[in-house]
Design an enzyme around this catalytic site. Sequence first.
Site, mmCIF file in Angstrom:
data_model
loop_
_atom_site.group_PDB
_atom_site.id
_atom_site.type_symbol
_atom_site.label_atom_id
_atom_site.label_comp_id
_atom_site.label_asym_id
_atom_site.label_seq_id
_atom_site.Cartn_x
_atom_site.Cartn_y
_atom_site.Cartn_z
ATOM 1 N N GLU A 65 1.092 -1.139 0.034
ATOM 2 C CA GLU A 65 0.000 0.054 0.164
ATOM 3 C C GLU A 65 0.746 1.249 -0.078
ATOM 4 O O GLU A 65 0.488 2.298 0.489
ATOM 5 C CB GLU A 65 -0.839 0.183 1.291
ATOM 6 C CG GLU A 65 -2.061 -1.208 0.840
ATOM 7 C CD GLU A 65 -3.439 -0.668 1.545
ATOM 8 O OE1 GLU A 65 -3.854 0.457 1.745
ATOM 9 O OE2 GLU A 65 -4.095 -1.889 1.769
ATOM 10 N N THR B 189 5.263 2.140 -0.235
ATOM 11 C CA THR B 189 6.353 1.932 0.668
ATOM 12 C C THR B 189 6.366 2.948 1.571
ATOM 13 O O THR B 189 5.818 4.138 1.430
ATOM 14 C CB THR B 189 7.766 1.955 0.005
ATOM 15 O OG1 THR B 189 7.791 3.205 -0.709
ATOM 16 C CG2 THR B 189 7.798 0.933 -1.092
HETATM 17 N N1 COS Z 1 -5.811 12.721 -3.783
HETATM 18 C C1 COS Z 1 -6.341 13.596 -4.853
HETATM 19 N N2 COS Z 1 -5.540 13.527 -5.917
HETATM 20 C C2 COS Z 1 -4.267 13.386 -5.640
HETATM 21 C C3 COS Z 1 -3.623 12.707 -4.538
HETATM 22 C C4 COS Z 1 -4.590 12.552 -3.443
HETATM 23 N N3 COS Z 1 -4.189 11.855 -2.542
HETATM 24 N N4 COS Z 1 -2.462 12.353 -4.869
HETATM 25 C C5 COS Z 1 -1.887 12.946 -5.964
HETATM 26 N N5 COS Z 1 -2.999 13.642 -6.765
HETATM 27 C C6 COS Z 1 -3.096 14.267 -7.823
HETATM 28 C C7 COS Z 1 -2.435 15.453 -7.803
HETATM 29 O O1 COS Z 1 -2.854 16.482 -7.382
HETATM 30 C C8 COS Z 1 -2.051 15.558 -9.345
HETATM 31 O O2 COS Z 1 -3.004 16.103 -9.911
HETATM 32 P P1 COS Z 1 -2.682 17.594 -11.312
HETATM 33 O O3 COS Z 1 -1.702 17.081 -12.110
HETATM 34 O O4 COS Z 1 -3.808 17.670 -11.485
HETATM 35 O O5 COS Z 1 -2.041 18.496 -10.218
HETATM 36 C C9 COS Z 1 -1.901 14.194 -9.800
HETATM 37 O O6 COS Z 1 -2.789 13.163 -8.794
HETATM 38 C C10 COS Z 1 -0.395 13.603 -10.047
HETATM 39 O O7 COS Z 1 0.028 13.851 -8.606
HETATM 40 P P2 COS Z 1 1.653 13.758 -8.264
HETATM 41 O O8 COS Z 1 2.237 14.852 -9.091
HETATM 42 O O9 COS Z 1 1.422 13.966 -6.962
HETATM 43 O O10 COS Z 1 1.949 12.228 -8.822
HETATM 44 P P3 COS Z 1 3.284 11.686 -8.702
HETATM 45 O O11 COS Z 1 3.685 10.852 -9.842
HETATM 46 O O12 COS Z 1 4.390 12.495 -8.001
HETATM 47 O O13 COS Z 1 3.154 10.506 -7.502
HETATM 48 C C11 COS Z 1 2.613 9.491 -5.417
HETATM 49 C C12 COS Z 1 2.401 10.485 -6.473
HETATM 50 C C13 COS Z 1 4.339 8.807 -5.613
HETATM 51 C C14 COS Z 1 2.196 9.792 -4.146
HETATM 52 C C15 COS Z 1 1.799 8.127 -6.202
HETATM 53 O O14 COS Z 1 2.327 7.514 -7.250
HETATM 54 C C16 COS Z 1 1.974 7.060 -5.066
HETATM 55 O O15 COS Z 1 1.009 6.902 -4.038
HETATM 56 N N6 COS Z 1 2.729 5.951 -5.363
HETATM 57 C C17 COS Z 1 2.705 4.729 -4.435
HETATM 58 C C18 COS Z 1 1.453 3.960 -4.813
HETATM 59 C C19 COS Z 1 1.158 2.685 -4.029
HETATM 60 O O16 COS Z 1 0.823 2.926 -2.780
HETATM 61 N N7 COS Z 1 1.239 1.466 -4.229
HETATM 62 C C20 COS Z 1 0.879 0.357 -3.725
HETATM 63 C C21 COS Z 1 -0.185 -0.469 -4.555
HETATM 64 S S1 COS Z 1 -1.652 -0.863 -3.880
HETATM 65 S S2 COS Z 1 -0.872 -2.401 -2.419
#
Ligand code: COS
Length: 382
Positions: A363, A365
């Site tokens: 969920e 890292t």
């Molecule tokens: N709620 C609403 N919108 C969100 C959000 C959230 N929690 N997080 C990101 N967004 C939106 C951002 O606002 C952005 O939108 P805009 O481009 O319109 O501004 C868009 O989504 C992209 O966000 P961001 O630029 O933050 O994306 P990144 O590629 O930098 O990645 C992380 C963000 C690293 C936080 C994300 O890829 C992540 O959570 N990775 C881990 C995945 C994970 O948990 N995998 C486990 C699988 S399930 S076991």
Amino acid sequence: MIDFSLNDEQKALQEMAREFALKEMRPNAARYDKGDAAPDEVMRKAFEAGFLTCNIPAEYGGGGLGNLDTAIISEELAWGCAGMFTSMMACSLALTPILLFGTDEQKKKFFAPFVREKNFAAFCLTEREAGSDAGATKTRALREGDHYVINGSKCFITNGGISSLYVVFALTDPDKGIRGVSAIVVPRDSPGIVIGKEEDKLGHRASNTVEMTFEDVRVPAGNLLAKEGMGFIVAMKTLDKTRASVGAAGVGIARAALEHAVEYAKTRIQFGKPIALLQNTAFQVAQMAMEVNAARHLVWHAAWLMDQGKPCGKESAMAKCFGSDVAMKTTVEALQIFGGYGYMKDYPMEKLMRDAKLLQIYEGTNEIQRLVISREVIGPIK
Ligand code: COS
């Protein structure tokens, strides 16, 4: 006013989950930890007790429990066996996008089989090249008339081999990157779903983890959640809501390790007295107890925010990160109190330590949690 006491209903839920963990999960934990059989019977009982459907709203036949209620239950079930708990949690993770973004019609249709009988669901986000960088999805879902045709592979899919329903994140518009990802519900009986071999994991061995391939899998366009291109937001909002449960599991594992260590330290005689009377052991116990309590409060706070409908992404990430780090640290230290016995499979410590590790990885890292937290704390830099 802040009230830390549980209400009567929450106390009853806690008691019921603890009883289930003690009677059904713990006696079977070592057996299913071997990984050569699935805990079907325990899961059937978990379904009957309502643990598999507690987050489905009552109007759709589920338990209709709130997030704090669910966090309380999660701690107890993970205290029983983190592997079996993972299967249950992964199911509610997969149903959450439907809960948050499904239409009334979709909720009725997709939740019905889950409240009728024991079923599992899987959240299909991760790919070989899209792990922490979840937006780098390569799986495609191309629109053909009234259908989407899905092609691609997903990996580390919890419940992948035992699910009746998948929520799949795929590119509907490859040119738009993150904004071209969509979330689509895929029934298991759709032709073209290939389940790969079950992963042989360090811990959580009672849960099923597989690689999955989608080969020209056709699903009705009506299975799209939210709108085309909103899939990444669907995934992020889902994880904002569910990550606190991982923290709750961390509290459950850490509490189990602490309890075992205290019991052992009171009866293990060295240098003529129980090792609990040695100041090093006593102080270790104090430290573990403080951290377990702190982790639980972070989990409950995040869950309470969700129940109030308030933003909780940062707090949920804190609960997940801190709760899982506490689980890891506590299990390592509690095992040390057991000395050589802790390293043996006859004692529960080594399983707890192996199980704790995954919480720091799945969920998102803990590095990703720190990224989420720090981005919000630091805010924009001019
Ligand atoms: N709620 C609403 N919108 C969100 C959000 C959230 N929690 N997080 C990101 N967004 C939106 C951002 O606002 C952005 O939108 P805009 O481009 O319109 O501004 C868009 O989504 C992209 O966000 P961001 O630029 O933050 O994306 P990144 O590629 O930098 O990645 C992380 C963000 C690293 C936080 C994300 O890829 C992540 O959570 N990775 C881990 C995945 C994970 O948990 N995998 C486990 C699988 S399930 S076991």
